[in-house]
Design an enzyme around this catalytic site. Structure first.
Site, PDB file in Angstrom:
ATOM      1  N   TYR A  53      -9.449 -44.610  36.067  1.00  9.30           N
ATOM      2  CA  TYR A  53     -10.184 -43.788  37.064  1.00  9.30           C
ATOM      3  C   TYR A  53      -9.388 -43.616  38.456  1.00  9.30           C
ATOM      4  O   TYR A  53      -8.820 -44.551  39.152  1.00  9.30           O
ATOM      5  CB  TYR A  53     -11.524 -44.660  37.510  1.00  9.30           C
ATOM      6  CG  TYR A  53     -12.412 -44.741  36.536  1.00  9.30           C
ATOM      7  CD1 TYR A  53     -12.263 -44.226  35.290  1.00  9.30           C
ATOM      8  CD2 TYR A  53     -13.509 -45.580  36.611  1.00  9.30           C
ATOM      9  CE1 TYR A  53     -13.475 -44.174  34.275  1.00  9.30           C
ATOM     10  CE2 TYR A  53     -14.398 -45.631  35.946  1.00  9.30           C
ATOM     11  CZ  TYR A  53     -14.518 -45.077  34.624  1.00  9.30           C
ATOM     12  OH  TYR A  53     -15.430 -45.152  33.602  1.00  9.30           O
ATOM     13  N   PRO A 208     -26.321 -41.966  32.757  1.00  9.31           N
ATOM     14  CA  PRO A 208     -27.573 -42.172  32.368  1.00  9.31           C
ATOM     15  C   PRO A 208     -28.674 -41.242  32.941  1.00  9.31           C
ATOM     16  O   PRO A 208     -29.750 -40.868  32.556  1.00  9.31           O
ATOM     17  CB  PRO A 208     -28.370 -43.366  33.071  1.00  9.31           C
ATOM     18  CG  PRO A 208     -27.215 -43.603  34.134  1.00  9.31           C
ATOM     19  CD  PRO A 208     -25.918 -43.035  33.817  1.00  9.31           C
ATOM     20  N   LEU A 214     -30.016 -34.174  34.683  1.00 10.74           N
ATOM     21  CA  LEU A 214     -31.323 -34.771  34.645  1.00 10.74           C
ATOM     22  C   LEU A 214     -32.077 -34.701  35.968  1.00 10.74           C
ATOM     23  O   LEU A 214     -33.268 -35.017  36.169  1.00 10.74           O
ATOM     24  CB  LEU A 214     -31.675 -36.106  33.877  1.00 10.74           C
ATOM     25  CG  LEU A 214     -31.512 -35.912  32.391  1.00 10.74           C
ATOM     26  CD1 LEU A 214     -31.371 -37.174  31.832  1.00 10.74           C
ATOM     27  CD2 LEU A 214     -32.658 -35.296  31.596  1.00 10.74           C
ATOM     28  N   GLY A 216     -32.336 -32.376  37.800  1.00 15.77           N
ATOM     29  CA  GLY A 216     -32.808 -30.875  38.081  1.00 15.77           C
ATOM     30  C   GLY A 216     -32.139 -30.126  39.092  1.00 15.77           C
ATOM     31  O   GLY A 216     -32.703 -28.937  39.221  1.00 15.77           O
TER      32      GLY A 216
END
Length: 327
Positions: A53, A208, A214, A216
């Site tokens: 990372y 997740p 998710l 929106g």
């Protein structure tokens, strides 16, 4: 924050983890410090990173913040090794590489041990028993407390976990597996999750929130400050901007409206409370985003909402997952 056992071990972790994928690259030291402090103050313990990372900068930045900001003893630090920047060999699971990578991670983190050490991916060019022996050596030397794998498919996870359990006196059982899991990506339910449940391996879902979709935020357009607008992260988000994903996001938004919460909270609560899940790992851009995610602690989705979300996002699993006589 509620604490959960990681798989069939005595290690307990916060049921939400903090990811550091963008630390040292898109996330500077000030935002990282704010997030780490907010996470700790909310009762969070699990911090997830990896040696690749930010080219090692994520581990280094986390190491700089430990002790000066948050006591090392209050954190469960998870890191990974095995991914390599080699176009001809993306993964190196050789014992030598892994143990060298662990020493380098410890130096960057400024600690003499990590709580959880994951093999980042399966290496088809190295015998699996050699890869797993690196975990055993790392634990027996005290440099690692618990071991796991990441991005192993079902048969790979089952083989690795069973190999470790076959000699419990000399081999370290797998505590965890880290896999992408969300309402937009339920592939682990086919074989990985059943294997993990059967073998006592805790699941740590990455992405997740469906790589941010998710929440929106992409329903009307791509926000200019989002990962979807980032040159190096846009390809990561793009697969979840299709019509299928849009229908699922709409359902999440409808559920959120009905519960007077946010789509983020609905999506995160759904995956957090799935069977076998120990702690979803979230990657926030700043402390404000992180605080919004941590507010899910008080939310439990009603059964009827869970069933509706299950139905709208159900992956197509037929033979051999279902009884062949019903097909």
């Amino acid at each position: 924050m509620e604490q959960r056992h990681l798989g069939r071990t005595g290690l307990r972790v916060s049921r939400i983890g903090l990811g550091t994928l963008t630390w040292g690259r898109d996330t500077d030291e000030h935002d990282a410090a704010d997030m780490l402090k907010a996470f700790w103050e909310a009762g969070g313990t699990l911090i997830d990173t990896a040696d690749v990372y930010g080219g090692g900068e994520a581990e280094y930045l986390l190491g700089q913040l430990i002790e000066g900001l948050v006591p090392r003893r209050d954190l469960v630090i998870s890191t990974k090794a095995g991914s390599v920047p080699d176009p001809d060999r993306r993964f190196d699971g050789s014992r030598g590489h892994l143990l060298d990578a662990l020493d380098a991670s410890l130096a960057r983190l400024g600690t003499d041990y990590v709580d959880i050490w994951h093999i980042h991916a399966f290496d088809p060019d190295t015998p699996l028993e050699e890869t797993l022996q690196a975990l055993d050596l790392a634990v027996s030397s005290g440099r690692v407390r618990y071991a796991g794998v990441s991005n192993f498919c079902g048969w790979q996870l089952a083989k690795a976990a069973t190999w470790q359990l076959s000699a419990p006196s000399s081999r370290t059982r797998l505590a965890s597996t880290q896999m992408e899991y969300s309402l937009l990506q339920r592939g682990v339910e086919r074989e990985v999750l059943p294997a993990a449940l059967d073998l006592g391996v805790g699941l740590l879902p990455s992405s997740p929130l469906g790589r941010g979709v998710l929440t929106g935020k992409y329903r009307k357009a791509t926000p200019p400050d989002s990962r979807g607008a980032s040159e190096h992260l846009a390809p990561f988000v793009a697969p979840y901007l299709d019509d299928t994903a849009s229908r699922i996001v709409d359902a999440v938004a409808t559920a959120a409206d009905g519960l007077a919460v946010t789509p983020l909270q609905v999506a995160l609560a759904w995956v957090r409370d799935r069977p076998g899940v120990a702690a979803p790992v979230i990657g926030a851009r700043n402390a404000q985003q992180l605080t919004a995610a941590l507010s899910v602690e008080a939310l439990s989705l009603p059964d009827e909402i869970c069933r509706a979300l299950d139905d709208v996002s159900a992956p197509l699993h037929r033979y051999p997952d279902h009884d062949w006589s019903t097909l």
